[in-house]
Design an enzyme around this catalytic site. Structure first.
Site, short mmCIF file in Angstrom:
data_model
loop_
_atom_site.label_atom_id
_atom_site.label_comp_id
_atom_site.label_asym_id
_atom_site.label_seq_id
_atom_site.Cartn_x
_atom_site.Cartn_y
_atom_site.Cartn_z
N ASP A 29 0.79 -1.60 0.10
CA ASP A 29 -0.11 0.49 -0.06
C ASP A 29 0.86 0.86 0.21
O ASP A 29 2.13 1.28 1.05
CB ASP A 29 -1.14 0.28 0.97
N ILE A 30 0.63 2.04 -0.92
CA ILE A 30 1.18 3.55 -1.02
C ILE A 30 1.16 4.44 0.63
O ILE A 30 1.87 5.40 0.49
CB ILE A 30 1.10 4.61 -2.33
N ASN A 86 -13.55 -2.66 1.93
CA ASN A 86 -14.92 -1.90 2.17
C ASN A 86 -15.42 -1.66 0.70
O ASN A 86 -14.57 -2.25 -0.60
CB ASN A 86 -13.54 -0.65 1.89
N GLY A 92 -16.37 3.62 2.90
CA GLY A 92 -14.43 3.48 2.61
C GLY A 92 -14.12 2.82 1.47
O GLY A 92 -12.87 3.46 1.37
N GLN A 93 -14.48 2.73 0.03
CA GLN A 93 -13.94 2.46 -1.04
C GLN A 93 -13.77 3.54 -1.61
O GLN A 93 -14.50 4.72 -1.72
CB GLN A 93 -15.14 1.67 -1.64
N HIS A 99 -10.92 -4.67 -3.67
CA HIS A 99 -9.44 -4.79 -3.13
C HIS A 99 -9.03 -5.05 -1.42
O HIS A 99 -10.44 -5.28 -1.04
CB HIS A 99 -8.41 -3.83 -3.12
N HIS A 101 -7.69 -5.63 2.25
CA HIS A 101 -6.17 -4.60 2.87
C HIS A 101 -5.81 -5.54 3.37
O HIS A 101 -6.37 -6.52 4.62
CB HIS A 101 -6.73 -3.60 3.48
#
Length: 113
Positions: A29-30, A86, A92-93, A99, A101
């Protein structure tokens, strides 16, 4: 299509890839929210959890398998980690390509927020 994750899959944008096969890719994750924070996604574009079809089941079933494999490689499987997906704005998407997390390396709290 202007999907950030599709661009990552197509190598149009850089990513630190942790795992890849014909169906699934996992990458760092960035904007990590834990010492270990990576995403696991299907290569097929599916916008939200609401858009998964019966034919997607085999690929979707690979997501937790890959999450556990990479979590073990990252050294967080024994202590534990959190997996979350999400769906839509209230969930919260922010990127509309499903994807998973995977977060670990610290104590998680509940409720998550």
């Amino acid at each position: 299509m202007d999907c950030l994750f599709c661009k990552l899959i197509n190598r149009e944008i850089p990513a630190t890839i942790l795992y890849e096969d014909d169906d699934v890719i996992a990458f760092e994750d960035i904007m990590p929210q834990a010492p270990v924070h990576f995403l696991v996604i299907p290569k097929k574009h599916i916008s939200t959890l609401n858009d998964i079809s019966e034919e997607d089941a085999p690929v979707i079933g690979k997501l937790p398998i890959v999450a556990a494999k990479v979590a073990k490689e990252k050294g967080v499987s024994d202590d534990g980690f959190r997996v979350t997906m999400n769906c839509n704005e209230m969930g919260g998407q922010t990127v509309y390509h499903i994807h998973m997390h995977v977060l670990g390396g610290r104590q998680m709290t509940w409720p998550p927020g």
